[in-house]
Design an enzyme around this catalytic site. Structure first.
Site, mmCIF file in Angstrom:
data_model
loop_
_atom_site.group_PDB
_atom_site.id
_atom_site.type_symbol
_atom_site.label_atom_id
_atom_site.label_comp_id
_atom_site.label_asym_id
_atom_site.label_seq_id
_atom_site.Cartn_x
_atom_site.Cartn_y
_atom_site.Cartn_z
ATOM 1 N N ASP A 1 0.890 -1.335 -0.167
ATOM 2 C CA ASP A 1 0.109 0.002 -0.028
ATOM 3 C C ASP A 1 0.972 1.023 0.167
ATOM 4 O O ASP A 1 2.049 1.043 -0.073
ATOM 5 C CB ASP A 1 -0.823 0.029 1.202
ATOM 6 C CG ASP A 1 -0.427 0.205 2.571
ATOM 7 O OD1 ASP A 1 0.735 0.097 2.615
ATOM 8 O OD2 ASP A 1 -0.998 0.215 3.601
ATOM 9 N N CYS B 1 3.218 -3.259 3.949
ATOM 10 C CA CYS B 1 2.291 -1.914 4.390
ATOM 11 C C CYS B 1 3.200 -1.426 5.451
ATOM 12 O O CYS B 1 4.249 -1.625 5.632
ATOM 13 C CB CYS B 1 0.939 -2.552 4.677
ATOM 14 S SG CYS B 1 0.865 -3.492 6.163
ATOM 15 N N THR C 1 2.880 -1.712 8.837
ATOM 16 C CA THR C 1 3.346 -2.449 10.015
ATOM 17 C C THR C 1 3.656 -4.088 9.184
ATOM 18 O O THR C 1 4.114 -5.031 9.916
ATOM 19 C CB THR C 1 2.335 -2.910 10.809
ATOM 20 O OG1 THR C 1 1.060 -3.226 10.257
ATOM 21 C CG2 THR C 1 2.077 -1.408 11.792
ATOM 22 N N HIS D 1 9.423 -24.652 8.630
ATOM 23 C CA HIS D 1 8.256 -25.323 9.480
ATOM 24 C C HIS D 1 6.780 -24.929 9.040
ATOM 25 O O HIS D 1 5.909 -25.737 9.287
ATOM 26 C CB HIS D 1 8.372 -24.459 11.095
ATOM 27 C CG HIS D 1 9.646 -25.121 11.681
ATOM 28 N ND1 HIS D 1 9.706 -25.173 13.259
ATOM 29 C CD2 HIS D 1 10.821 -25.576 11.380
ATOM 30 C CE1 HIS D 1 10.780 -25.499 13.403
ATOM 31 N NE2 HIS D 1 11.581 -25.661 12.424
ATOM 32 N N HIS E 1 6.691 -31.622 10.085
ATOM 33 C CA HIS E 1 5.964 -30.321 9.943
ATOM 34 C C HIS E 1 4.695 -30.370 8.928
ATOM 35 O O HIS E 1 3.668 -29.805 9.007
ATOM 36 C CB HIS E 1 6.657 -29.211 9.483
ATOM 37 C CG HIS E 1 7.836 -28.913 10.398
ATOM 38 N ND1 HIS E 1 7.649 -28.406 11.441
ATOM 39 C CD2 HIS E 1 9.413 -29.035 10.033
ATOM 40 C CE1 HIS E 1 9.146 -28.507 12.065
ATOM 41 N NE2 HIS E 1 9.817 -29.032 11.145
HETATM 42 C C1 RB5 Z 1 -1.961 2.617 6.722
HETATM 43 O O1 RB5 Z 1 -1.882 3.779 7.262
HETATM 44 C C2 RB5 Z 1 -1.625 1.640 7.447
HETATM 45 O O2 RB5 Z 1 -2.631 1.168 8.381
HETATM 46 C C3 RB5 Z 1 -1.267 0.190 6.767
HETATM 47 O O3 RB5 Z 1 -0.153 0.311 5.911
HETATM 48 C C4 RB5 Z 1 -0.792 -1.090 7.604
HETATM 49 O O4 RB5 Z 1 -0.076 -0.796 8.475
HETATM 50 C C5 RB5 Z 1 -1.860 -1.803 8.244
HETATM 51 O O5 RB5 Z 1 -1.665 -2.883 8.738
#
Ligand code: RB5
Length: 146
Positions: A9, A66, A68, A99, A134
């Site tokens: 994203d 993304c 996180t 695994h 596994h």
């Molecule tokens: C975007 O702001 C953020 O929410 C997205 O990139 C991500 O981290 C969601 O899990």
């Protein structure tokens, strides 16, 4: 060998571009499914697009970035046949191949730098699934697809 699919994203766009440079340096073929700028988009759409490529056999492995890595992994793991791992250390990137036979790697641009991201990708792409003990567990994981 099928190409790697990669998507992000807006919050992962810049790191995705850096990961692409790593893949190019290693002569690893990839297909970039977007996004193509830092303009705000919705990560579930990009995770879904990438998972469909794997489900329909046009790719075996994918990389999702993304902010996180967590949102991407949540969406990816709702797709049957997808085993996505959100990681930020190389031990886990290797272990999830050995695994869990993970086929999608997720990480966050707000969590890992470009150097570590390249190491995560290398570990993910070069580590073989161990099978053996596994397999029963991976079969159980897959049984929840139905
Ligand atoms: C975007 O702001 C953020 O929410 C997205 O990139 C991500 O981290 C969601 O899990």
């Amino acid at each position: 060998m099928l190409p790697i699919v990669i998507a992000s994203d807006h919050a992962g766009y810049s790191l995705k571009e850096q990961v692409k440079k790593y893949l190019e340096g290693k002569n690893i073929e990839y297909v970039d499914l977007g996004t193509n700028s830092g303009e705000s988009v919705d990560y579930p759409e990009f995770a879904h697009k990438l998972c469909v490529e794997i489900q329909e056999g046009r790719a075996e492995k994918g990389i999702l970035v993304c902010g996180t890595g967590i949102g991407m992994s949540m969406v990816a793991n709702k797709h049957s046949g997808i085993r996505a791992a959100c990681v930020s250390d190389t031990f886990s990137a290797r272990a999830t191949r050995m695994h869990n036979d993970a086929n999608v790697l997720c990480f966050g641009e707000r969590v890992v730098g470009a150097g570590l991201a390249s190491e995560l990708v290398e570990a993910f792409l070069t580590t073989e699934y161990e099978g053996g003990r596994h397999q029963r567990r991976v079969d159980l994981v897959n049984s929840f697809d139905k």
